[in-house]
Design an enzyme around this catalytic site. Sequence first.
Site, mmCIF file in Angstrom:
data_model
loop_
_atom_site.group_PDB
_atom_site.id
_atom_site.type_symbol
_atom_site.label_atom_id
_atom_site.label_comp_id
_atom_site.label_asym_id
_atom_site.label_seq_id
_atom_site.Cartn_x
_atom_site.Cartn_y
_atom_site.Cartn_z
ATOM 1 N N TYR A 92 0.835 -1.208 0.000
ATOM 2 C CA TYR A 92 0.000 0.000 0.000
ATOM 3 C C TYR A 92 0.872 1.262 0.000
ATOM 4 O O TYR A 92 1.748 1.427 0.839
ATOM 5 C CB TYR A 92 -0.885 -0.016 1.240
ATOM 6 C CG TYR A 92 -2.008 0.997 1.252
ATOM 7 C CD1 TYR A 92 -3.155 0.800 0.481
ATOM 8 C CD2 TYR A 92 -1.943 2.126 2.058
ATOM 9 C CE1 TYR A 92 -4.206 1.697 0.513
ATOM 10 C CE2 TYR A 92 -2.995 3.037 2.107
ATOM 11 C CZ TYR A 92 -4.127 2.820 1.325
ATOM 12 O OH TYR A 92 -5.173 3.722 1.366
ATOM 13 N N SER A 187 1.640 -7.755 2.117
ATOM 14 C CA SER A 187 0.690 -6.739 2.559
ATOM 15 C C SER A 187 -0.373 -6.519 1.475
ATOM 16 O O SER A 187 -1.038 -7.469 1.069
ATOM 17 C CB SER A 187 1.441 -5.454 2.922
ATOM 18 O OG SER A 187 0.618 -4.579 3.638
ATOM 19 N N GLN A 188 -0.534 -5.277 0.966
ATOM 20 C CA GLN A 188 -1.489 -5.090 -0.129
ATOM 21 C C GLN A 188 -1.149 -6.008 -1.289
ATOM 22 O O GLN A 188 -2.043 -6.604 -1.917
ATOM 23 C CB GLN A 188 -1.487 -3.639 -0.606
ATOM 24 C CG GLN A 188 -2.373 -3.404 -1.833
ATOM 25 C CD GLN A 188 -2.270 -2.000 -2.362
ATOM 26 O OE1 GLN A 188 -3.138 -1.175 -2.107
ATOM 27 N NE2 GLN A 188 -1.201 -1.697 -3.100
ATOM 28 N N ASP A 273 1.517 -8.312 14.283
ATOM 29 C CA ASP A 273 1.193 -7.432 13.154
ATOM 30 C C ASP A 273 -0.104 -6.694 13.437
ATOM 31 O O ASP A 273 -1.188 -7.288 13.454
ATOM 32 C CB ASP A 273 1.068 -8.268 11.873
ATOM 33 C CG ASP A 273 1.003 -7.419 10.617
ATOM 34 O OD1 ASP A 273 0.607 -6.237 10.704
ATOM 35 O OD2 ASP A 273 1.332 -7.945 9.535
ATOM 36 N N HIS A 310 4.504 -6.269 11.240
ATOM 37 C CA HIS A 310 4.154 -6.288 9.819
ATOM 38 C C HIS A 310 5.357 -6.634 8.947
ATOM 39 O O HIS A 310 5.187 -7.017 7.793
ATOM 40 C CB HIS A 310 3.566 -4.941 9.412
ATOM 41 C CG HIS A 310 2.851 -4.976 8.098
ATOM 42 N ND1 HIS A 310 1.869 -5.895 7.805
ATOM 43 C CD2 HIS A 310 2.989 -4.212 6.977
ATOM 44 C CE1 HIS A 310 1.420 -5.703 6.570
ATOM 45 N NE2 HIS A 310 2.090 -4.692 6.052
#
Length: 330
Positions: A92, A187-188, A273, A310
Amino acid sequence: MPSFDLPLPQLTTYSPSVAEPADFTTFWKSTLDDAASREVLIDVRPEPTDLRLLDTWQVTLRGFGGDPVNAWYTRPAGVDTPLPAVVEYLGYGRGRGLPHERLTWPVAGYAHLLMDARGQGDQYGNGGDTPDPHPTTAGGPGPVTRGILDPADYYYRRLITDAVRAVAAVRALPGVDPARVVAAGNSQGGGLALAVAGLVDDLAALICTAPFGCHWQRAIEITDNEPYGDVARYLAVHRDAEPAVRRTLSYFDGVSFARMAVAPAHFGIGLRDTTCPPSTVFAAYNQYGAGNGRPDPPDREIHPYPFNGHEGGEAEQVRRQLRWLRELIP
């Protein structure tokens, strides 16, 4: 940040029911059929770099609505045989940056397509160069809230469609074995790869770490970190929009995509996370392939990192990915 989500023994069995619209399959079929009605490649041209051991091309493909989407295609120099390909998606706020930024996969011997994220690239890295030409509809200014009141207008309808089309694009490029295409991301990017695994039924493998977009309904309630926190902040102002927002998000849930998937999968997640909470990831992992209509579930594995957030397992996780994929696709 100490662990804030469910303990690992509960995570390993966490398999919640996730709201899925009755027209979920129809929605995505019509969206992708429209995209597939256009030739996928717009332009492919060599990109000069200072990397003597790799060759790179600037690729422009047609994504959602026929919009141009930029990507880097990189492969080992001097190798003429068709290679397995890894299509990588970005986190992201990141754009594709410069050609030499992300080289793990081509250095490992794979053809590599790195897809830009439309309308992103301004938060870190070296930027992106794929605009999102669609006007901002009702919703907040950030990507995660653009058009969030209607699934047809939602930003992730466009981005997920781009991601599916990137698989078609890499299969049309020279030097790629179309039967050995892998979707990968963190992630994204991991959420996009997971969506692709659910929407492309002949993918060779999925590699995703801390995938964003899983179990939305829980995620927006338990973390304030962006991107999920941006949805919560939007609803803190637009209080009456909650039913419409929750309905829209139900069309883009990684759990639903995971249930449809058939490809072997490699997951990872940090148990501390707070950006992509572990329970949301395990919700997708524990149901991976459960709704694909096939008698045997796909092979899958997940690597939790109890003391990581994360960032997950970082280089250790990449090493595990490389070894897993080399064994799966020699």
